[in-house]
Design an enzyme around this catalytic site. Sequence first.
Site, PDB file in Angstrom:
ATOM      1  CD  GLU A 103     -53.552   1.008  48.188  1.00 38.51           C
ATOM      2  OE1 GLU A 103     -52.774   0.638  49.089  1.00 38.51           O
ATOM      3  OE2 GLU A 103     -54.454   0.224  47.572  1.00 38.51           O
ATOM      4  CG  HIS A 154     -51.842  -2.999  49.856  1.00 41.73           C
ATOM      5  ND1 HIS A 154     -52.793  -2.393  49.629  1.00 41.73           N
ATOM      6  CD2 HIS A 154     -52.476  -4.385  50.051  1.00 41.73           C
ATOM      7  CE1 HIS A 154     -53.913  -3.104  49.167  1.00 41.73           C
ATOM      8  NE2 HIS A 154     -53.521  -4.412  49.519  1.00 41.73           N
TER       9      HIS A 154
END
EC number: 3.1.21.-
Length: 304
Positions: A103, A154
Amino acid sequence: MPYMAMHGLTVALLLIFLAGGTEAFRICAFNAQRLTLSKLAKEPVMDTLVQILARCDIMVLQEVVDSSQKTVSLLLRELNRFDSSRTYSFLNSSLLGRSTYKEKYVYIYRSDKTQILNSYQYNDTNDLFAREPFVAQFALPSKILPSVVLVPLHTTPKDVEKELNALYDVFLDVSQRWQNEDVILLGDFNADCASLTKKRLNSLLLRTEAGFHWVISDGEDTTVRASTNCTYDRIVMHGQGCQTLLRAAAPFNFPRSFQLTEEEALSISDHYPVEVELSQATHNIQLFSLAILLLLSLLPSQLS
């Protein structure tokens, strides 16, 4: 002009100018939960995402899953259409991750209010992060805080403690590199519930070292599901400028604001965005000076 008329005009002008000075600069982070081109093809998803993004002067998106630029380019196009009085631009990292699942971090920002001064991908030589931070320094419309550094992360749930302690090293790296102590660490830290106990949370370097302020309070729910109550998403601020201009910080409960059912909201994400508001001190100082001049202009009328 009669005194009362002049007085009324001055008061009206003051109210207009001072109202303009109350606008805050809003920085946000949002785990958009596997954001892809096919997800954006759903009109309700696109519409809601655009409304969420339009709240923010800088937004850091996580879980953007796209090997091309098409997803972000489409989102940006719709965002610029939504409010033509503003101009939005973006900056993204490369795809990050240890497995086939990867990502990006994506900054979407109002280029009519701020500009990117510097950016770099943190060099994670020891592979401590699954998705190492993509750091950016932004110019701000403030004499007190002319620039701020954003460090998004994240984490992976199984390595939360290790990654959050390594985030302290990222802070040291960036503050030395750019000689800037005003740093905001933000993102889906998974810093609660089963992923991180209260005891382990309080032993983190970002908790024990001086100068770090966790402005999203423990106990704030940053999840959409009614069955969960976890403070996964966080904003941690460091630096005197940040503290001076701090106005408010909270999760944004978009299902409530946009009157969505839980099912509708989950089609967007299972997380709330988190937001911090900074006062625009430069504007306030200028407006205060103008207010004084306008008030002084009344004195001759009173004396005559």
